[in-house]
Every structure is written in structure tokens, then in C-alpha cells.
Design a protein around this motif. Structure first.
Motif, PDB file in Angstrom:
ATOM      1  N   ARG A 186       0.494  -1.138  -0.007  1.00 54.25           N
ATOM      2  CA  ARG A 186       0.098   0.144   0.031  1.00 54.25           C
ATOM      3  C   ARG A 186       0.983   1.176  -0.018  1.00 54.25           C
ATOM      4  O   ARG A 186       0.159   2.295   0.415  1.00 54.25           O
ATOM      5  N   GLY A 244       2.295   2.202  -2.858  1.00 56.99           N
ATOM      6  CA  GLY A 244       2.225   2.851  -4.288  1.00 56.99           C
ATOM      7  C   GLY A 244       3.401   1.952  -5.089  1.00 56.99           C
ATOM      8  O   GLY A 244       3.697   3.025  -6.133  1.00 56.99           O
ATOM      9  N   SER A 290       3.127   0.062  -7.804  1.00 56.75           N
ATOM     10  CA  SER A 290       2.730  -0.001  -9.004  1.00 56.75           C
ATOM     11  C   SER A 290       2.536   1.220  -9.522  1.00 56.75           C
ATOM     12  O   SER A 290       2.813   1.597 -10.876  1.00 56.75           O
ATOM     13  N   LYS A 291       2.116   2.334  -8.708  1.00 48.70           N
ATOM     14  CA  LYS A 291       1.755   3.647  -9.367  1.00 48.70           C
ATOM     15  C   LYS A 291       3.086   4.256  -9.705  1.00 48.70           C
ATOM     16  O   LYS A 291       3.382   4.934 -10.621  1.00 48.70           O
ATOM     17  N   ILE A 311      -4.994  -7.371 -11.143  1.00 46.63           N
ATOM     18  CA  ILE A 311      -5.002  -6.160 -10.432  1.00 46.63           C
ATOM     19  C   ILE A 311      -4.462  -5.394 -11.261  1.00 46.63           C
ATOM     20  O   ILE A 311      -4.753  -4.036 -11.486  1.00 46.63           O
ATOM     21  N   TRP A 312      -3.522  -5.452 -12.377  1.00 50.17           N
ATOM     22  CA  TRP A 312      -3.126  -4.541 -13.377  1.00 50.17           C
ATOM     23  C   TRP A 312      -3.654  -4.340 -14.401  1.00 50.17           C
ATOM     24  O   TRP A 312      -3.854  -3.338 -14.752  1.00 50.17           O
ATOM     25  N   GLU A 365      -4.620  -1.213 -11.939  1.00 50.38           N
ATOM     26  CA  GLU A 365      -3.613  -0.068 -11.835  1.00 50.38           C
ATOM     27  C   GLU A 365      -3.229   0.583 -12.982  1.00 50.38           C
ATOM     28  O   GLU A 365      -2.996   1.683 -13.092  1.00 50.38           O
ATOM     29  N   THR A 405      -5.827   3.264 -13.587  1.00 50.70           N
ATOM     30  CA  THR A 405      -6.013   3.825 -12.721  1.00 50.70           C
ATOM     31  C   THR A 405      -4.808   5.151 -12.610  1.00 50.70           C
ATOM     32  O   THR A 405      -5.118   6.236 -12.473  1.00 50.70           O
ATOM     33  N   HIS A 406      -3.578   4.582 -13.300  1.00 49.70           N
ATOM     34  CA  HIS A 406      -2.526   5.480 -13.240  1.00 49.70           C
ATOM     35  C   HIS A 406      -2.095   5.962 -14.387  1.00 49.70           C
ATOM     36  O   HIS A 406      -1.167   7.080 -14.461  1.00 49.70           O
ATOM     37  N   ASP A 433       6.324  -8.329 -10.474  1.00 49.41           N
ATOM     38  CA  ASP A 433       5.475  -8.099  -9.153  1.00 49.41           C
ATOM     39  C   ASP A 433       5.200  -9.166  -8.218  1.00 49.41           C
ATOM     40  O   ASP A 433       5.320 -10.355  -8.844  1.00 49.41           O
TER      41      ASP A 433
END
Length: 206
Positions: free
Chosen positions: A37, A39, A41-42, A71-72, A79, A82-83, A151
């Protein structure tokens, strides 16, 4: 020198995330060993967007355990969705369509792309005790400039496992120009679990 303007990111970075981006821009081999948590991946995606734009890479290849892969790539909450602010295409290297014929994934020439796969897929052995899915993927990526990100690198804790051997085979491929491991528990139960991770990053570390 790539300029980092965090106002361009889809979500404002925390101080440690901005430092992570600046570090990854300079390091071709790196382990991002942060707790969950924070970040990771961000930071990878923001860095990839900058590298895409600068022409340093044209492909971010993400390999992860199957339960993490989605999740990616989830189109709504993943992710990348999102980013990512580069609007790069997202491709999945998976069992469907590649089991028998090894058809190429359709990678747009000259365009940035994310390629995501599971370690469970690429570790499958062929009749010659090789990794045919790794060989096929590297062939598809030939001629591209690829950043490999693994990951949940905790699954690489033993250098004798098929997971680690397959990732090393992938890592040693000609298209791979940059390698990063993401792991919230890099030591696990023993400091010896770092051995295989360092071997994946760069054997010279050892």
C-alpha cells in the motif's frame, strides 16, 4: 535527463513515490522493496509514462502471480487504468490462443504498450525441458525496447524453482533493457531468499 513534472500524473504522488520515480528513471536494475500500500505499481506506471514519452522504452512487460495479474489489467479499477496517462495499449500474454500455435500478440509498431502475463503461464516446461512460452514471448517482443517488471517477487525466493528459472530466461532475452522487482517482503523467513532475486536483477550483484 528526463524532466519529472508530477502535475502531469493522474494522481498526485506522495514524497516517497516521487523519489521512487526519479530513482527508477536513473536505474536499469532496481528492487523496489516497499511494504504493501505504499504505491509500488503507481511509481512503476508513472515512470513508464515518462520513459514512453522520452522514447527510452516502448514496452512495459509486467509478470506477476496469476492472482495479482488481474489487478494490473482490470479495465475499470486496475493499476494501469488508474494511473496510466500515456494512453498506451494493454495486451495480455495468456493461455487463450497461444497454447498450441504461439500466435503473436498484436503489438502496435512505434506505439507504447503494456504486456502483462502470469508467472504460472511462462514457467510451463516444453518437451525439451525449455520454456516455450518465454521463447515465444521474446520473439514477439523482438525489436522493441522492453522494461521487465516482476510483481510479488516473493515467489522467486528459491533459485531452483521453475518460477525463478523461467523469469531468468525471460530476463536474459535480448529485448529486455531494464529490470525491476517489486516485493513487500524481500527477505521472507531467511536472508537467503534474496539470492534468487538478486540473480534475476543482475548476477553481478552476487
Amino acid at each position: 535527463m528526463i524532466e519529472v513534472d508530477p502535475t502531469r500524473f493522474k494522481l498526485p504522488p506522495w514524497k516517497h513515490q516521487l523519489k521512487g520515480v526519479k530513482t527508477l528513471l536513473k536505474k536499469d536494475v532496481y528492487g523496489l522493496f516497499w511494504k504493501m500500500r505504499l504505491g509500488k505499481s503507481k511509481v512503476i506506471i508513472d515512470t513508464a509514462c515518462l520513459l514512453f514519452e522520452a522514447g527510452v522504452i516502448d514496452t512495459l512487460l509486467v509478470v506477476a502471480p496469476a492472482q495479482v495479474k488481474d489487478i494490473w489489467i482490470d479495465k475499470s479499477l486496475g493499476e494501469i487504468a488508474t494511473h496510466d496517462w500515456s494512453k498506451a495499449k494493454v495486451k495480455e500474454w495468456r493461455n487463450y490462443g497461444y497454447v498450441t500455435d504461439f500466435n503473436s500478440i498484436d503489438l502496435p509498431m512505434g506505439k507504447p504498450v503494456y504486456v502483462v502475463s502470469s508467472v504460472e503461464f511462462i514457467r510451463q516446461l516444453g518437451p525439451k525441458n525449455n520454456f516455450p512460452y518465454v521463447d515465444s514471448l521474446l520473439a514477439c517482443l523482438n525489436g522493441r525496447r522492453v522494461w521487465l517488471v516482476f510483481d510479488e517477487a516473493s515467489v522467486l525466493g528459491n533459485y531452483k524453482t521453475a518460477n525463478t528459472k523461467a523469469v531468468i530466461a525471460l530476463r536474459n532475452g535480448e529485448p529486455i533493457k531494464k529490470v525491476t522487482l517489486l516485493d513487500g517482503t524481500p527477505r521472507g523467513n531467511s536472508i537467503m531468499s534474496l539470492y534468487s532475486k538478486f540473480k534475476v536483477l543482475d548476477p553481478k550483484i552476487l
